[in-house]
Design an enzyme around this catalytic site. Structure first.
Site, PDB file in Angstrom:
ATOM      1  N   ALA A   1      18.703  74.935  50.433  1.00  0.00           N
ATOM      2  CA  ALA A   1      17.781  73.871  50.028  1.00  0.00           C
ATOM      3  C   ALA A   1      16.599  73.744  50.975  1.00  0.00           C
ATOM      4  CB  ALA A   1      18.526  72.544  49.948  1.00  0.00           C
TER       5      ALA A   1
ATOM      6  N   LEU B   1      21.063  68.986  54.606  1.00  0.00           N
ATOM      7  CA  LEU B   1      20.653  69.772  53.449  1.00  0.00           C
ATOM      8  C   LEU B   1      21.358  71.116  53.541  1.00  0.00           C
ATOM      9  CD1 LEU B   1      16.770  69.353  53.030  1.00  0.00           C
ATOM     10  CD2 LEU B   1      18.505  68.742  51.348  1.00  0.00           C
ATOM     11  N   ASP B   2      21.801  71.655  52.410  1.00  0.00           N
ATOM     12  CA  ASP B   2      22.397  72.992  52.412  1.00  0.00           C
ATOM     13  C   ASP B   2      21.369  74.007  52.896  1.00  0.00           C
ATOM     14  OD1 ASP B   2      24.775  72.020  51.398  1.00  0.00           O
ATOM     15  OD2 ASP B   2      24.236  72.415  49.308  1.00  0.00           O
ATOM     16  N   PRO B   3      21.816  75.122  53.491  1.00  0.00           N
ATOM     17  CA  PRO B   3      20.860  76.139  53.968  1.00  0.00           C
ATOM     18  C   PRO B   3      19.888  76.610  52.885  1.00  0.00           C
ATOM     19  CG  PRO B   3      23.032  76.599  54.834  1.00  0.00           C
ATOM     20  CD  PRO B   3      23.196  75.460  53.867  1.00  0.00           C
TER      21      PRO B   3
END
Length: 311
Positions: free
Chosen positions: A54, A50-52
């Site tokens: 998110a 997951l992107d930071p």
């Protein structure tokens, strides 16, 4: 004065799956290493990042469960995303640099948003963002982006199973997205903004489901930290949790031993395909096997595991 050196207790074997509810600002690797430290686990991995920015569901695998991570990498996913209209960024989310701003057309309304959603539903082509880990000539795309090098990115076929408008406040809207693997919600947000004539970026993103797993069953880092170390294992599900969607085959002690030694076992010809295998006497999960024409051959076996009950 002699300073006593602190010794760290050796990592222990932990086999299983932890459903983590990742908070914003934390990288997936940082979340993994934190959980690994809190469980004092020897081996750990994750089933997709997951992107930071998110939040939400991040299944982590430990020990023998890491062998089955691909099951979730290939699974459908579900997200809730907030799309901010009028501003595009180079990354497609709020962490990127602004590259374009557009005044919102007067025609944008709830009805206008609803009217564009069907064209992004079903099997569509999507061009992945340049700020992504996809590789070209052996290098991640984000390395080209950071170096200011333009590269051509081929579109990919993805499937949006469901796209639902949850909320609209006049400048941003929130959607629920159920999609196939390989879907970039950042790109979807940008494309929706362009379809509405004003550009957009994601201001928030939360993953709520991966395959059969839901974020409502996940635990946060804060809860894990607040739990007594001896009690933290209760959040770890058994190693076979990732393959519960497959049919189960139980073997006697002799056949179980033979399978673990790499020999082909004779079973009911009605059994076919990829199956999860257990030793019947103690419900011990042995791993995955492929069955065809009454012959059962090991596909991916576990070295050690706890006792689990097959469905």
């Amino acid at each position: 004065m002699k300073v006593q050196k602190q010794t760290r207790s050796p990592r222990r074997q932990v086999d299983g799956v932890l459903l983590l509810d990742k908070h914003a600002g934390l990288t997936s690797n940082a979340a993994l290493q934190t959980a690994r430290r809190l469980l004092n686990a020897a081996k750990a991995g994750h089933t997709g990042t997951l992107d930071p920015m998110a939040t939400g569901l991040l299944p982590l695998t430990f020990g023998e469960a890491t062998k089955f991570s691909q099951m979730l990498l290939d699974a459908d996913k579900e997200y809730e995303a907030t799309v901010q209209l009028g501003v595009e960024t180079d990354t497609g989310d709020a962490e990127g640099a602004v590259v374009a701003t557009t005044r919102l057309p007067a025609a944008i309304s709830r009805e206008a948003i609803l009217s564009v959603l069907p064209s992004f539903t079903g099997e569509i082509e999507q061009i992945p963002p340049i700020y992504s880990a996809l590789k070209r000539a052996g290098k991640p795309l984000y390395e080209y982006a950071r170096a200011g090098i333009e590269v051509e990115i081929e579109p990919r076929r993805i499937t949006i199973h469901a796209l639902e408008l949850l909320d609209w406040n006049g400048s941003a809207f929130r959607i629920r997205v159920a999609c196939s693997k390989g879907t970039y919600i950042r790109t979807l947000g940008m494309d929706l903004g362009r379809a509405l004539g004003c550009g957009a970026h994601l201001s928030a993103l939360r993953r709520t489901r991966i395959g059969p797993f839901n974020v409502t069953d996940a635990v946060s880092v804060a809860v894990l930290e607040a739990t007594e170390p001896a009690q933290r294992d209760r959040f770890v599900a058994s190693a076979d949790t990732l393959v519960r969607h497959l049919a189960a085959v139980e073997l006697g002690e002799s056949d179980a031993g033979a399978l673990m030694q790499g020999r082909v076992i004779r079973v009911d010809p009605a059994i076919c395909g990829l199956v999860r295998v257990y030793e019947a006497a103690n419900s011990r999960f042995l791993g995955l096997a492929q069955c065809m024409d009454g012959r059962l051959a090991a596909k991916r076996l576990v070295a050690t595991t706890g006792s689990v009950q097959p469905e």
